[in-house]
Structure formats: C-alpha cells, structure tokens
Design an enzyme around this catalytic site. Structure first.
Site, mmCIF file in Angstrom:
data_model
loop_
_atom_site.group_PDB
_atom_site.id
_atom_site.type_symbol
_atom_site.label_atom_id
_atom_site.label_comp_id
_atom_site.label_asym_id
_atom_site.label_seq_id
_atom_site.Cartn_x
_atom_site.Cartn_y
_atom_site.Cartn_z
ATOM 1 N N ASN A 159 -23.865 5.056 14.427
ATOM 2 C CA ASN A 159 -23.997 3.963 13.458
ATOM 3 C C ASN A 159 -25.194 3.075 13.770
ATOM 4 O OD1 ASN A 159 -22.031 4.699 11.747
ATOM 5 N ND2 ASN A 159 -20.553 3.130 12.329
ATOM 6 N N ARG A 165 -16.792 -5.023 1.819
ATOM 7 C CA ARG A 165 -16.941 -5.615 3.143
ATOM 8 C C ARG A 165 -18.424 -5.694 3.508
ATOM 9 N NH1 ARG A 165 -12.293 -2.226 6.295
ATOM 10 N NH2 ARG A 165 -13.009 -0.605 4.863
ATOM 11 N N LYS A 174 0.833 -1.210 0.000
ATOM 12 C CA LYS A 174 0.000 0.000 0.000
ATOM 13 C C LYS A 174 0.865 1.257 0.000
ATOM 14 C CE LYS A 174 -4.422 -0.930 2.167
ATOM 15 N NZ LYS A 174 -5.256 -0.839 3.351
ATOM 16 N N CYS A 202 -18.807 -1.064 8.526
ATOM 17 C CA CYS A 202 -19.052 -0.455 9.846
ATOM 18 C C CYS A 202 -20.324 -0.908 10.556
ATOM 19 C CB CYS A 202 -19.046 1.060 9.716
ATOM 20 S SG CYS A 202 -17.418 1.701 9.288
HETATM 21 N N1 NAD Z 1 -14.334 2.887 6.335
HETATM 22 C C1 NAD Z 1 -15.214 3.737 6.848
HETATM 23 O O1 NAD Z 1 -16.138 4.205 6.173
HETATM 24 C C2 NAD Z 1 -15.098 4.159 8.289
HETATM 25 C C3 NAD Z 1 -15.828 5.272 8.730
HETATM 26 C C4 NAD Z 1 -15.709 5.653 10.061
HETATM 27 C C5 NAD Z 1 -14.901 4.939 10.926
HETATM 28 N N2 NAD Z 1 -14.223 3.856 10.474
HETATM 29 C C6 NAD Z 1 -13.350 3.130 11.420
HETATM 30 O O2 NAD Z 1 -12.000 3.525 11.156
HETATM 31 C C7 NAD Z 1 -11.114 2.422 11.362
HETATM 32 C C8 NAD Z 1 -10.321 2.168 10.091
HETATM 33 O O3 NAD Z 1 -11.225 1.788 9.062
HETATM 34 P P1 NAD Z 1 -10.767 1.648 7.528
HETATM 35 O O4 NAD Z 1 -11.997 1.363 6.754
HETATM 36 O O5 NAD Z 1 -9.906 2.812 7.155
HETATM 37 O O6 NAD Z 1 -9.861 0.332 7.642
HETATM 38 P P2 NAD Z 1 -8.897 -0.312 6.522
HETATM 39 O O7 NAD Z 1 -8.935 -1.763 6.766
HETATM 40 O O8 NAD Z 1 -9.255 0.230 5.183
HETATM 41 O O9 NAD Z 1 -7.454 0.265 6.884
HETATM 42 C C9 NAD Z 1 -6.757 -0.057 8.046
HETATM 43 C C10 NAD Z 1 -5.267 0.028 7.731
HETATM 44 O O10 NAD Z 1 -4.533 -0.090 8.939
HETATM 45 C C11 NAD Z 1 -3.325 -0.787 8.634
HETATM 46 N N3 NAD Z 1 -2.722 -1.283 9.885
HETATM 47 C C12 NAD Z 1 -3.142 -2.282 10.692
HETATM 48 N N4 NAD Z 1 -2.319 -2.394 11.754
HETATM 49 C C13 NAD Z 1 -1.369 -1.456 11.633
HETATM 50 C C14 NAD Z 1 -0.249 -1.054 12.422
HETATM 51 N N5 NAD Z 1 0.040 -1.641 13.595
HETATM 52 N N6 NAD Z 1 0.518 -0.042 11.983
HETATM 53 C C15 NAD Z 1 0.253 0.572 10.817
HETATM 54 N N7 NAD Z 1 -0.804 0.256 10.027
HETATM 55 C C16 NAD Z 1 -1.604 -0.750 10.433
HETATM 56 C C17 NAD Z 1 -3.777 -1.861 7.674
HETATM 57 O O11 NAD Z 1 -2.690 -2.389 6.929
HETATM 58 C C18 NAD Z 1 -4.765 -1.079 6.816
HETATM 59 O O12 NAD Z 1 -4.130 -0.497 5.689
HETATM 60 C C19 NAD Z 1 -11.995 1.256 11.796
HETATM 61 O O13 NAD Z 1 -12.025 1.208 13.188
HETATM 62 C C20 NAD Z 1 -13.356 1.633 11.255
HETATM 63 O O14 NAD Z 1 -14.409 1.063 12.002
HETATM 64 C C21 NAD Z 1 -14.290 3.461 9.160
#
Ligand code: NAD
Length: 477
Positions: A235, A354, A35, A287
């Site tokens: 949510n 997802r 990435k 989510c």
């Molecule tokens: N996607 C949405 O629409 C949305 C909206 C609001 C809140 N959220 C919340 O935000 C959070 C992230 O969601 P997302 O959709 O961006 O997830 P995602 O899976 O798209 O991205 C998460 C990223 O974190 C990285 N990661 C994991 N462990 C790591 C570490 N120790 N160090 C560095 N990088 C690491 C992964 O490789 C991945 O690229 C979740 O808790 C989700 O519930 C998501």
C-alpha cells in the site's frame, strides 16, 4: 472445509463469498445485527459489483450463512478468519480493539475437538499475529482454563489485496496469495483451503470469466512478520507511486508538458509499469492513509523516521487543495459561487467514502462560502447518512449538478461521466468552467464543447498537429 469469517465489511463478505463458491462451508459473523439481517435477506450492505450474484452461487456451492453469534460456527470451524476494521487512532496507530475483541471471542469458543487455524486478514501492524495468539489463549483461559493445554491452534497472516469496485475479480483471479505462519501444520491447512484458487480449478462464474491465459496463482509463503509487512509495503508503494505521478504532473503543468503523455512514456518501461501513474486530486479510501500512518507509527516506535512516507502523505494533502486553487484561478472569488461536484466515492464502482477527496473538497468550498451541488451514481445515500453536517445539495443527475453552476469539478472518474454530452452541460451552466480532477476528458473536446477546461498536469495550449491525446483513464486500466 468448515470456515468462519469474522467481519462482514468489504473484505469479510467478499472472502466469505469466494471461499464458499470454491466449495467450503462458510459462516460470516458480525456484531452489527443490522448488516447481518440485510445479508440474510439477500440485500448487500455495501455496493460491490457482482457480489450479490456470487453470494447466490456460493449458497448453492459450499453454502454460506450469516449470524451475530460467533461461538457455534467458530467451534465447528477448521479455519477462522478475522476481517474486522483496523481504523486509525489520533496518533496514526492502528486501532486494534476490534481485532482484540474478535481474538478473545475465538478463544472463548474453542474446544479440543480439532486443530484450528486463526487467520488474520485485517491489515495489522507487525507483531499482531503474536498478539492474536496471546489473546486467543487469554480467551481460552478466561472461559475454560482447564482446557488451555489440550486446545490446539495455529495463527496465520493472509493479507488482502482486493481493490474495492473490482473485489470479486481480484479475489477469484489474484496476482498472488501471501501466507505467513510459523508452523508447517498451519501452512498445510491454508494451502488446502486455497487449493481451488491456486490451481484455478473452480468453474469461472459466467458474469466474471477467467482472464485469458491465467495460470496457477503464485503463493508467497513467509513468516508472520513478513506477511504483515508485505501488506503495508504494497500500500505504501502504491500511494508513493500515485504521489510521484502527481508531483511530476505539477511540474509538467509549469513547464508546458502533458502529464498523461509523460506517464505513457515512462509507464511502458517494464521496471515502472503504467498502472497507478494517473495524476489527479489524490488518492483516498480506507487503506492508503491509515496504513501509511500505521507504518510510520511502527517505524517511529523503532526509532526510524521515514521521510519518503511522510512526504507521500503531504503530497496527497496538497493535491486535494489543488482543486480549490484551480477554481480560484478561474473564478477568483468562491464566496457565493455554486460548484457542482461529479462523483463523491473515493473511486468508481464503490459507495465507500472513507477518506474520499470529495469530502475534503466539499468541506473547503463550504468553509469558503461556496454552494456545493453533487451527483454520484451510488455514493449519495452513504454521504447523506455518514456526513449529515456537510451542506451538499444532492442532485439526481450530472446534468442537474451542472445546471446554473459556476464550475464543475470531476472528482470520481465514473465511466458514465465519460459519456456525458459536454456541450449540453456547458450550455446549462452560469459559467462553463470544468476542473477535470481525474483527466477523464479530452481537453480539446471539452474546449470545443464550450468549457473553460483545466485538468491535472495539462497546460493550456493547442495540441500539435497530428498529436494523439492520451486519455488518462486509458492508462489506468
Ligand atoms: N476495504 C478494502 O479495500 C481493504 C482491502 C484490503 C485490506 N483491508 C483491510 O481489511 C480489514 C477490514 O476492512 P473492511 O474495509 O472490510 O472494513 P469494514 O469496516 O467494511 O468492515 C469491518 C466489519 O467488522 C465488523 N466487526 C468489528 N468488530 C467485530 C467483532 N468483534 N466481531 C464481528 N464483527 C466485527 C464491523 O461491524 C464491520 O462490519 C481492515 O483491516 C482493512 O485495512 C481492506
């Protein structure tokens, strides 16, 4: 300010791009080297409208870079965001292993050169702020135990409310910012960080103008626990609202009422509001399901059974099955039939699959012996890669998905589907059955084009003279 964002997923990349666009110097960190390489080359690891344009502008404003190494940027930063995934475990509980690893690494990278704020942007159960604080301390203790007393930091919760597909607009022009913290010093740094956003003092990018009449963004300042709870409550409410619309639609269908008309009639009540009242094949995405599961798990830990939230999950499961029932009503036998799916992504303008209803529908159809063809403008590549066992025949266009099929199912309401030539589609099919899972089409127009049409909550009958059909997507905006 100097900022590090951990996690370059949907939330982290957008957060990093926006903060850097406001003039902060941002480093985005991810453990996924693939990435990071892509982002460095200027390629987007996700499909999100306007993200590439904003990243280009951000590089010229505060500056933004991407790395797999957390230690150096974290040591230099005033604010460190955690935006890693928090997926569900089998029990419904949020899996906090990524959050825990990130918090420990932050501790390991800290020194006593400045006061830092560690901000939790991931959606996490109540109490995770305390957990992050404990784990940062553990990280410090493990790597430089002598400095534990001298190193100072605060923890904040800053939940994210962006909608995929509209993430940049939601982040530049949010309804509100929620800041949870226990100390004034921590809150003061967060207010300073978000000052350009709150005051809307940044120049709006040409590709995404500021909404007309937009004023300063309200900031809701709370305790850590309340901020964590706000995200889950928001949510859960939205999922319940959609579930409610689906239940009413199912009753509408039985009594002969038009669900979109009913939703328009109730949505104009200011106490209710028109958005998120669209009956369909159910919500999906990363989510709603996981967050309700996690909230239910927390409630159970405290001896509380939330009947409403359990019902919201149940109603949503049933709604996905409704498509299969409608196909059975139209075709009787599904074995050996070819079903074309229009749309795979859990919603338009994203490639995110997802918990997408399309996956459940495709899986059920394949189990029942049907053949499944599908077309999605952006999510087919992700579907092929992430679900190789799903024997879907991927098509180049909606026309190809319809050709010789026994039924078409509209699963994702991409706007390009609203512009399809329905007559041409109907003529190319073995049987012109259309299950409109998002009420995107005008039923009369679809029937006139030759389709045996059924929507959600739209009983089959001729419209009254002069009645104006309300298209569902008009209510959604
Ligand atoms: N996607 C949405 O629409 C949305 C909206 C609001 C809140 N959220 C919340 O935000 C959070 C992230 O969601 P997302 O959709 O961006 O997830 P995602 O899976 O798209 O991205 C998460 C990223 O974190 C990285 N990661 C994991 N462990 C790591 C570490 N120790 N160090 C560095 N990088 C690491 C992964 O490789 C991945 O690229 C979740 O808790 C989700 O519930 C998501």
């Amino acid at each position: 300010m100097r900022v590090t964002v951990i996690g370059t997923g949907y939330v982290g990349t957008v957060t990093g791009a926006c903060l850097s666009y406001f003039g902060h110097r941002v480093t985005c960190v991810d453990t996924d080297a693939h990435k990071i390489e892509k982002l460095r080359r200027g390629e987007m690891p996700i499909y999100e409208p306007c993200l590439d344009e904003l990243l280009r502008l951000a590089a010229a404003q505060g500056g933004i870079d991407f790395t797999t190494d957390l230690a150096a940027p974290a040591a230099e930063s005033d604010v460190i965001f955690i935006a890693v995934g928090t997926p569900s475990l089998e029990t419904g509980e949020a899996n906090l292993c990524y959050l825990e690893a990130a918090a420990r690494s932050i501790g390991a990278a800290m020194d006593d050169s400045r006061f830092r704020v560690v901000v939790n942007k991931s959606t996490v159960p109540v109490g995770s702020g305390n957990l992050v604080e404990a784990l940062v301390r553990e990280g410090i203790r493990e790597s430089h135990p002598g400095d534990l007393k001298r190193i100072q930091f605060g923890v904040a919760s800053n939940p994210e409310f962006l909608r995929e597909g509209n993430a940049i607009g939601d982040s530049l022009y949010p309804d509100r910012i929620v800041l949870g913290a226990e100390e004034e010093r921590t809150l003061a740094i967060m207010r300073e960080l978000y000052q350009p956003l709150v005051a809307q003092s940044f120049e709006a990018p040409a590709f995404l103008p500021r909404p007309h009449g937009m004023g300063p963004v309200p900031v809701v300042t709370t305790t850590l626990t309340s901020a964590e709870m706000i995200k889950y409550a928001a949510n859960a409410f939205l999922a319940v609202k959609i579930g409610f619309a689906n239940e009413i639609a199912n009753i509408c269908e039985r009594v002969g009422a038009e669900a979109p008309e009913v939703m328009a009639g109730i949505g104009l009540d200011a106490r209710i509001g028109a958005r998120f009242l669209n009956p369909g094949v159910g919500w999906g995405g990363s989510c709603f399901g996981k967050d309700i599961q996690s909230l239910l798990h927390t409630a159970r830990e405290y001896g509380y059974k939330s009947m409403l939230l359990e019902a919201a999950l149940e109603v949503n499961r049933a709604q996905r099955q409704l498509v299969i029932q409608k196909l059975q009503e139209k075709l009787f036998i599904l074995k050996g039939r070819t079903i074309g799916l229009l749309g795979l992504a859990f919603k338009p303008e994203t490639d995110d699959l997802r918990d997408a209803p399309s996956l459940h529908i495709a899986e059920r159809l394949l189990q029942m012996g049907a053949r499944v063809k599908a077309y999605d403008p952006v999510a087919m590549k992700a579907c092929r890669e992430l679900h190789p066992a799903l024997r879907i025949h991927y098509c180049e266009s909606a026309r190809e998905a319809a050709e010789d099929a026994d039924a078409l199912v509209l699963v994702t309401e991409w706007q390009e589907f609203a512009r399809l030539d329905l007559r041409e589609l109907a003529n190319s099919m073995a049987r012109a059955v259309l299950v409109d899972g998002r009420n995107l089409f005008d039923p009369e127009a679809a029937r006139q084009a030759g389709f045996d049409y059924c929507g959600i909550g739209r009983p089959q009958r001729a419209p009254r003279n002069g009645a104006v059909p309300v298209a569902n997507h008009e209510l959604a905006r």
